[in-house]
Design an enzyme around this catalytic site. Structure first.
Site, PDB file in Angstrom:
ATOM      1  N   CYS A  71       0.819  -1.216   0.000  1.00 58.14           N
ATOM      2  CA  CYS A  71       0.000   0.000   0.000  1.00 58.14           C
ATOM      3  C   CYS A  71       0.855   1.270   0.000  1.00 58.14           C
ATOM      4  CB  CYS A  71      -0.986   0.018   1.157  1.00 58.14           C
ATOM      5  SG  CYS A  71      -0.237  -0.238   2.784  1.00 58.14           S
ATOM      6  N   HIS A 177      -2.444   1.356   7.172  1.00 57.80           N
ATOM      7  CA  HIS A 177      -2.642   1.426   5.720  1.00 57.80           C
ATOM      8  C   HIS A 177      -2.193   2.794   5.210  1.00 57.80           C
ATOM      9  CE1 HIS A 177      -4.292   0.060   1.967  1.00 57.80           C
ATOM     10  NE2 HIS A 177      -5.165   1.044   1.878  1.00 57.80           N
ATOM     11  N   ASP A 195      -8.424   4.545  -1.953  1.00 61.25           N
ATOM     12  CA  ASP A 195      -7.829   3.353  -1.340  1.00 61.25           C
ATOM     13  C   ASP A 195      -7.145   2.499  -2.402  1.00 61.25           C
ATOM     14  OD1 ASP A 195      -7.338   0.950   0.095  1.00 61.25           O
ATOM     15  OD2 ASP A 195      -9.023   1.376   1.417  1.00 61.25           O
TER      16      ASP A 195
END
Lengths: 230, 230
Positions: A71, A177, A195
């Protein structure tokens, strides 16, 4: 091209793969899905309000993280490509372009693949790639700093924010994240999270104060709070 | 995060790589860049007009083709993920998700990697993955069919168009190409191409009649004209 109902053949194969997953249901609230009627209304209002300018340079480079722990790398790649930073070396064919696999200058990729990456090393990577980065750890900033920075970047096309946060504050599964922020809705004080785990959750709006709380959490690996890059 | 001017270190490395490229300049006209002031105006008007509905489900899955000849595979992957079609098998970790590397059911990947893919095999791939597809070759359809299909899909969220066209009609370098269409502006009769060769050209609006002409070209590999999938 449409979805076809006869896709039940796949269901048989699924029965044999009990541990595999097709996306997660986005908990709403607190989030508002980007493509939902409410999400589209927020988008249209923010566009009208001038705080979706950054979206137009960022979303053309929005990508899926290529590994479950990438991520941080994917967030950096999106922003580097959105800023049109030339990596100065080839990606594939004759093309120079930032791909996660090229972001190995602060932490070996095999380490990131198994453990993810820390806030500090994401900052290191962005700098190594030639970006001008300011980092704000939650213990050295306040929610009004985040709001001011986001409002400014969302209103321009030459800076972008990456959030480092804990998913738990949004009732999402998973822990720490990273993702870029794609816009701001001033009326409701909400931020659009692009995202990068697109196989899991769609882009979604979240209350900025909740995003701040999600940033103001300790990364157990470093012992330091998370935060954001601007 | 911003672009940093001291990125000239990369320029030194570039001097040694004369044959490599950092993007191409988008010829405007005939195209209008998505993120330009005129492109943002077209977007806002089309949004107001209700012909950007499909954009909200498509753009969250917009991706870069992972190989120089994978435009067909990337276009299909974007649309399959946008339609939330479950591949019924794992991608990475526990996640089921469409990646170009999984689209090998009509043509071996090594063949696509070296030669690209034909219109017919892209249709085959979309069907093999479980999508309901109608294909329109330019010799069996007319520009008003394209306009009607695009206007309808752009106004809904459950169908998407993929164009198979020749780049030359837009004064772009390269030959045959595939990309999803991300929206329609009725007032100017323009279509938004979400070009999957994102390392080369940004998303851009083009006149629909010109897009039709670019579809109405012969693919030398098959001897048949190009067209679109709906």
């Amino acid at each position: 091209i449409k979805y076809l109902a006869r896709h039940v053949v796949a269901a048989d194969r699924l029965a044999m793969e009990v541990a595999s997953l097709y996306r997660r249901v986005l908990p709403t609230p607190p989030a508002v899905e980007f493509a939902s009627p409410e999400g589209r209304r927020l988008f249209a209002e923010a566009l009208e309000g001038g705080t979706m300018e950054g979206f137009f340079s960022l979303v053309p480079h929005f990508q899926t993280q290529s590994e479950p722990a990438f991520c941080g790398l994917a967030s950096i790649a999106v922003v580097l490509n959105a800023l049109a930073i030339d990596p100065g070396r080839r990606w594939k064919g004759p093309w120079r372009w930032f791909d996660e696999s090229m972001l190995d200058c602060c932490e070996p990729l095999h380490v990131v693949r198994s453990q993810g990456i820390t806030f500090g090393k994401v900052v290191c990577l962005a700098r190594c790639a030639g970006a001008s980065v300011r980092c704000f750890r939650a213990d050295h900033a306040a929610v009004h700093d985040l709001r001011a920075h986001l409002a400014r970047c969302a209103s321009s096309r030459d800076c972008h924010l990456i959030a480092s946060y804990h998913r738990g504050h949004f009732k999402q599964t998973g822990g720490g994240h990273f993702s870029p922020i794609g816009g701001y809705h001033a009326g409701t004080d909400m931020a659009l999270i692009l995202d990068v785990a697109r196989f899991k959750y769609p882009p979604h709006w979240v209350p900025l104060t909740l995003l701040w709380e999600a940033m103001n959490t300790t990364d157990k690996t470093t012992g330091f709070p998370r935060g954001y890059l601007s």
